[in-house]
Motif scaffolding. Sequence first.
Motif, PDB file in Angstrom:
ATOM      1  N   ASN A 290       0.859  -1.368  -0.211  1.00  0.00           N
ATOM      2  CA  ASN A 290      -0.077   0.326   0.162  1.00  0.00           C
ATOM      3  C   ASN A 290       0.770   1.538  -0.317  1.00  0.00           C
ATOM      4  N   ARG A 291       2.288   1.221   0.251  1.00  0.00           N
ATOM      5  CA  ARG A 291       3.123   2.201   0.571  1.00  0.00           C
ATOM      6  C   ARG A 291       3.338   2.503  -0.667  1.00  0.00           C
ATOM      7  N   ARG A 292       3.959   1.659  -1.270  1.00  0.00           N
ATOM      8  CA  ARG A 292       4.502   1.835  -2.871  1.00  0.00           C
ATOM      9  C   ARG A 292       3.210   2.112  -3.135  1.00  0.00           C
ATOM     10  N   ALA A 293       1.985   2.142  -3.593  1.00  0.00           N
ATOM     11  CA  ALA A 293       1.494   2.170  -4.342  1.00  0.00           C
ATOM     12  C   ALA A 293       0.676   3.865  -4.201  1.00  0.00           C
ATOM     13  N   PHE A 294       1.427   3.939  -2.841  1.00  0.00           N
ATOM     14  CA  PHE A 294       0.211   5.527  -2.306  1.00  0.00           C
ATOM     15  C   PHE A 294       1.576   6.523  -3.691  1.00  0.00           C
ATOM     16  N   PHE A 295       2.924   5.647  -3.200  1.00  0.00           N
ATOM     17  CA  PHE A 295       3.771   7.154  -3.385  1.00  0.00           C
ATOM     18  C   PHE A 295       3.407   6.772  -5.736  1.00  0.00           C
ATOM     19  N   ALA A 296       3.421   5.542  -5.850  1.00  0.00           N
ATOM     20  CA  ALA A 296       3.458   5.302  -7.652  1.00  0.00           C
ATOM     21  C   ALA A 296       1.597   5.822  -7.955  1.00  0.00           C
ATOM     22  N   VAL A 297       1.097   6.616  -6.885  1.00  0.00           N
ATOM     23  CA  VAL A 297       0.055   6.755  -7.477  1.00  0.00           C
ATOM     24  C   VAL A 297       0.555   8.528  -7.614  1.00  0.00           C
ATOM     25  N   HIS A 298       1.052   8.841  -6.573  1.00  0.00           N
ATOM     26  CA  HIS A 298       2.009  10.627  -7.052  1.00  0.00           C
ATOM     27  C   HIS A 298       3.016  10.437  -7.958  1.00  0.00           C
ATOM     28  N   LEU A 299       3.122   9.782  -8.227  1.00  0.00           N
ATOM     29  CA  LEU A 299       4.076   9.550  -9.993  1.00  0.00           C
ATOM     30  C   LEU A 299       3.067  10.274 -10.830  1.00  0.00           C
ATOM     31  N   PRO A 339      -7.297  10.055  -9.243  1.00  0.00           N
ATOM     32  CA  PRO A 339      -6.935   9.177  -8.742  1.00  0.00           C
ATOM     33  C   PRO A 339      -7.106   9.650  -6.709  1.00  0.00           C
ATOM     34  N   TYR A 340      -7.774  11.310  -6.783  1.00  0.00           N
ATOM     35  CA  TYR A 340      -8.558  12.055  -5.893  1.00  0.00           C
ATOM     36  C   TYR A 340      -9.970  11.172  -4.942  1.00  0.00           C
ATOM     37  N   GLY A 341     -10.432  10.735  -6.234  1.00  0.00           N
ATOM     38  CA  GLY A 341     -11.989  10.299  -5.840  1.00  0.00           C
ATOM     39  C   GLY A 341     -11.557   8.623  -5.582  1.00  0.00           C
ATOM     40  N   CYS A 342     -10.647   8.092  -5.805  1.00  0.00           N
ATOM     41  CA  CYS A 342     -11.211   6.494  -5.725  1.00  0.00           C
ATOM     42  C   CYS A 342      -9.995   5.929  -5.367  1.00  0.00           C
ATOM     43  N   MET A 343      -8.521   6.450  -5.238  1.00  0.00           N
ATOM     44  CA  MET A 343      -7.341   5.600  -5.147  1.00  0.00           C
ATOM     45  C   MET A 343      -5.933   6.025  -4.174  1.00  0.00           C
ATOM     46  N   LEU A 344      -6.410   7.537  -4.197  1.00  0.00           N
ATOM     47  CA  LEU A 344      -4.918   8.334  -3.289  1.00  0.00           C
ATOM     48  C   LEU A 344      -5.564   7.901  -1.566  1.00  0.00           C
ATOM     49  N   PHE A 345      -6.390   8.511  -1.633  1.00  0.00           N
ATOM     50  CA  PHE A 345      -6.517   8.437  -0.382  1.00  0.00           C
ATOM     51  C   PHE A 345      -7.518   6.972   0.680  1.00  0.00           C
TER      52      PHE A 345
END
Length: 426
Positions: A290-299, A339-345
């Motif tokens: 989940n942590r890696r995915a969170f930063f992948a979303v940022h990228l 991503p704000y509405g579905c995966m970031l948070f």
Amino acid sequence: MGRRARGWLSRASPAAFSTYAIFAAFSAYFCMYGFRKPFSAATFDGQGFSGLDLKTTLVISQVLGYTLSKFLGVKLVSELAPGRRALVLIGLIGFAELALLAFGLVSPPWRPVAIFFNGLPLGAVWGLVFGFLEGRRTSEILGAGLSASYIVASGAVKSVGRALLEFGVTETWMPFVTGLIFVLPFLGAVWMLQQLPPPTPRDVAARTQRAPMTSVERRAFFLRFGVGLTVLTALYTFLTAYRDFRDNFAAEIWRAVGHAGKPSLFVLSELPIAVVVLLGLALLYRIADNRRAFFAVHLVMMAGTVLIGVATLLFDLGVLPALPWMILIGTGLYLAYVPYGCMLFDRLIAASGAAGTAVFMIYVTDAFGYAGSVGVLLYKELGQADLSWLAFFRGFSYVTSVVCTAAFISSAWYFGRRMRATKAGP
């Protein structure tokens, strides 16, 4: 019939379940746009409030209602029991359609009031629909499928609205008639959503338990990541204002670049955007950590904001024609926005181990985002009235690209430090 559907979904393969869930959620939110966006397909020439033109007055009125709905939704959607979602969804859409009926019936000075009440219930729809999907191992896929709905829905609904206008329906009655077209499909989609079973024990183990959040729990979560969440909220304000401007004044922008009088262009230009964004974001579900995915979303989001600036520069230099430019900036916008509405948070909740629902932060950012949209419209009309819609939008593209890219870098740095400190412990 409902019991059989729920039983089948409980036993269905992941692919079958995801296909069903995406279709239901996509359809429900797509239909919501039939009640929210048809009026923006018209030009509404004339004078509005305080020197504003009528179209801008109507846009601001609806966005104000929509913004208030987002602030109210922070509490309503976060605390609503799952069993009541379907009934509340139907009530909200019914209220919005009655407001469109009033829009057609009242005299011109009261139409901004009617469109305000049309926007008032609709801001809660996203959170209620996403509530059926969050907290699952495939939430990225499901959320990307749901998000594709508003990428194409706005253009599709405006195409329907333009077709009705050409058929002879007046500007004041076109929004209500468009809404009627989407009533039955919306009811069918909500029924489908209601059949979805809750997250399985494996889902809960992978993404943590998702339960209604009290005001105390919401405050504690925000304080835990206050700086980063503030940066993400400010960033989302820019993205929402940019997206809303592009959406509400698409007819004026297309006309300025020489593509007026083509109703199908509203939807055809958005289809490739939806495909690219859907495929790109759906791949993120394959990142188990989940942590890696969170930063992948940022990228991915940062790549989107860079694309907005680069595409606009190429358009200004004459390298890109208007149609590819609109498609590329739309792709960049939605890579950063969706991503704000579905995966970031959703990934932040899972990575932090917090018990609660991602809908809380979705609604906090949404509320401020649409408030920013009103601010941009007022700035354009009162501070930059001499600029054409196209010229203002091009400048807005550069500002959004630079500011949002810098903010994404800052957010990733903050959360990287914060999560490392949390993992290390006292």
